[in-house]
Write an enzyme that holds these catalytic residues in place. Structure first.
Site, PDB file in Angstrom:
ATOM      1  CB  THR A 101       7.764  20.020   4.650  1.00  0.00           C
ATOM      2  OG1 THR A 101       6.995  21.049   4.023  1.00  0.00           O
ATOM      3  CG2 THR A 101       8.772  20.646   5.588  1.00  0.00           C
ATOM      4  CB  SER A 318      -4.150 -26.529 -12.145  1.00  0.00           C
ATOM      5  OG  SER A 318      -5.082 -27.085 -11.239  1.00  0.00           O
TER       6      SER A 318
END
Length: 473
Positions: A101, A318
């Site tokens: 709504t 890494s």
């Protein structure tokens, strides 16, 4: 900040003076501070709402229920939204109570205020163009919101299909590029029989192609709408012929192949099409994730893994191991798949939670499906552009695995027979030697014949009799 006073059925409410939304939207923005994602995050929701309100206004005008001036004002406002204007005014959170709504009223209020200014009035002067009375005429959230969601899903599904077709094309291109490279096929992570790397990538293209068709099938279900059903599907407050006419106009405005549901009471409460779509998206996600697992395995190494293919080097892998590069693109697509699978559970639970004539959980269904469609579309494009298109093959590594694999004897059965193949396999296991070398050393096949038997052409199809006979010589 300056405010204007508005009122709704609860009472008075201050609204920012420059806001195009009104009291009900203001309450919703205060009530639903949930995800931080407003409905404006998905522009297609706004387009869909604008198309619905435009179709409804034109229909009400044609049926003599809405005068020309108000109709033109609403149409003008809707066209503004379709032109990407005022989207920042859609502030309600994507997850909300009330069966949508608040989303519907956000649209009604914004369209009313744009229309008011177009007519020469001030924002909030709703006596002249009212969000509920005029913009929402012959409608309910219970037919507007599901229809809006379906229009939005159709648009997003079209985008997903385009992305999948692009991914399929990239896999197919690699299948062709690698068609000459012999490698070892594997089952249960154990050596099986030879194949070509091209066959492996072509199979991925076929897998994606199959699921494109499944998405298209799910899309056909989503094209059925319940406009005109109003509150529970009975069509209360909608004039005769409204449902058919508004559906026809919405079909024309949206360009989508929409159909009016044959039973609007059923269509207002049934969320089965969403469950079907969610299941298809899960299927797609699971299969693409499996492919990404394969890519990570095939590229593992570079020295202590399979190392059959090289993925594009996209970023350092890494902070501690120099030179390490990770398969980050398949990894992110794996995580997209996990998210989609989780969203399928949400859709299933929300669909099951419907009660009687309405399912109030559609905002959660919509948010889950739209998020899945969005991240899948982006993820598949990323996978194609930043991974698949740049894959290269380590041809010597692939060939070396074939020549050294015990599984090679299975492919040689048609040429040297089962007994000799078993003998070669046992000797290779005992000595650690190459099946390829042992076959030649024992004189079971010449090098020329063996290479012919292990050609990509011989691996692609079942060995024709003439090929078998020729390699025995």
């Amino acid at each position: 900040m300056k405010f204007r006073n508005e009122h709704d059925c609860i009472g008075q409410k201050e609204v920012p003076e420059d806001a195009l939304y009104g009291a009900q939207t203001m309450r919703a923005s205060e009530n639903f501070r949930i995800t931080g994602i407003p409905i404006s995050h998905y522009p297609h929701i706004i387009y869909s709402l604008a198309q619905i309100k435009k179709a409804a206004a034109l229909t009400n005008n044609e049926l003599g229920k809405l005068d020309d001036d108000k109709t033109k004002a609403i149409v003008f406002a809707c066209d503004e939204l379709l032109a990407d204007k005022h989207h920042e005014q859609f502030v309600v959170d994507i997850i909300q109570g009330g069966a949508g709504t608040s989303t519907n009223m956000n649209a009604n209020e914004v369209i009313a205020n744009i229309g008011l200014e177009h007519l020469g009035f001030k924002r909030g002067e709703y006596d002249n163009l009212h969000p509920n009375i005029h913009v929402n005429m012959a409608q309910s959230t219970n037919d507007v919101y599901p229809t809006c969601l379906r229009l939005t899903l159709i648009a997003k599904m079209d985008q997903l299909i385009e992305s999948m077709e692009y991914l399929q094309k990239n896999f197919a291109a690699k299948g062709k590029e690698f068609s000459h490279i012999l490698k070892m096929g594997r089952t249960q992570l154990q050596d099986a029989v030879p194949m070509t790397l091209g066959q492996e990538f072509t199979s991925y293209a076929v897998m994606v192609g199959e699921d494109i068709e499944r998405v298209r099938e799910a899309k056909a279900l989503i094209c059925e709408i319940n406009m005109g059903g109003t509150a529970i599907g009975t069509g209360l407050n909608a004039p005769p012929k409204y449902a058919e006419l508004v559906t026809a106009k919405l079909k024309e405005i949206s360009g989508f192949d929409l159909e009016l549901a044959p039973d609007l009471v059923e269509a207002t409460q049934d969320t089965g099409a969403y469950v079907q779509l969610s299941g298809v998206l899960k299927r797609v996600a699971v299969k693409i994730s499996k492919i990404c697992n394969d890519l990570r395995l095939l590229s593992s190494g570079p020295r202590c893994g399979l190392n059959e293919i090289n993925l594009p080097r996209m970023a350092p892998g890494s902070s501690i191991m120099p030179g390490k590069v990770n398969p980050i693109i398949p990894e992110v697509v794996n995580q997209i798949a996990f998210t989609v699978i989780g969203s399928d559970v949400t859709v299933s639970m929300a669909a099951e939670a419907g009660q009687l004539e309405l399912n109030v959980m559609e905002p959660a269904i919509g948010a889950s499906l739209l998020n899945s469609l969005t991240i899948m579309r982006r993820g598949f494009r990323t996978l194609a552009d930043r991974c698949i298109s740049g894959i290269t093959a380590n041809e010597d590594v692939c060939r070396g695995y074939v020549e050294n694999s015990i599984g090679l004897v299975t492919a040689l059965n048609p040429y040297i027979g089962y007994e000799k193949s078993t003998e070669v396999a046992n000797e290779a296991l005992k000595s650690g030697g190459s099946v390829y070398d042992i076959v030649i050393e024992k004189g079971y096949m010449s090098k020329e014949a063996l290479d012919k038997a292990l050609s990509p052409e011989a691996m692609v199809h079942t060995h024709p009799l003439n090929l078998v006979e020729s390699t025995k010589k």
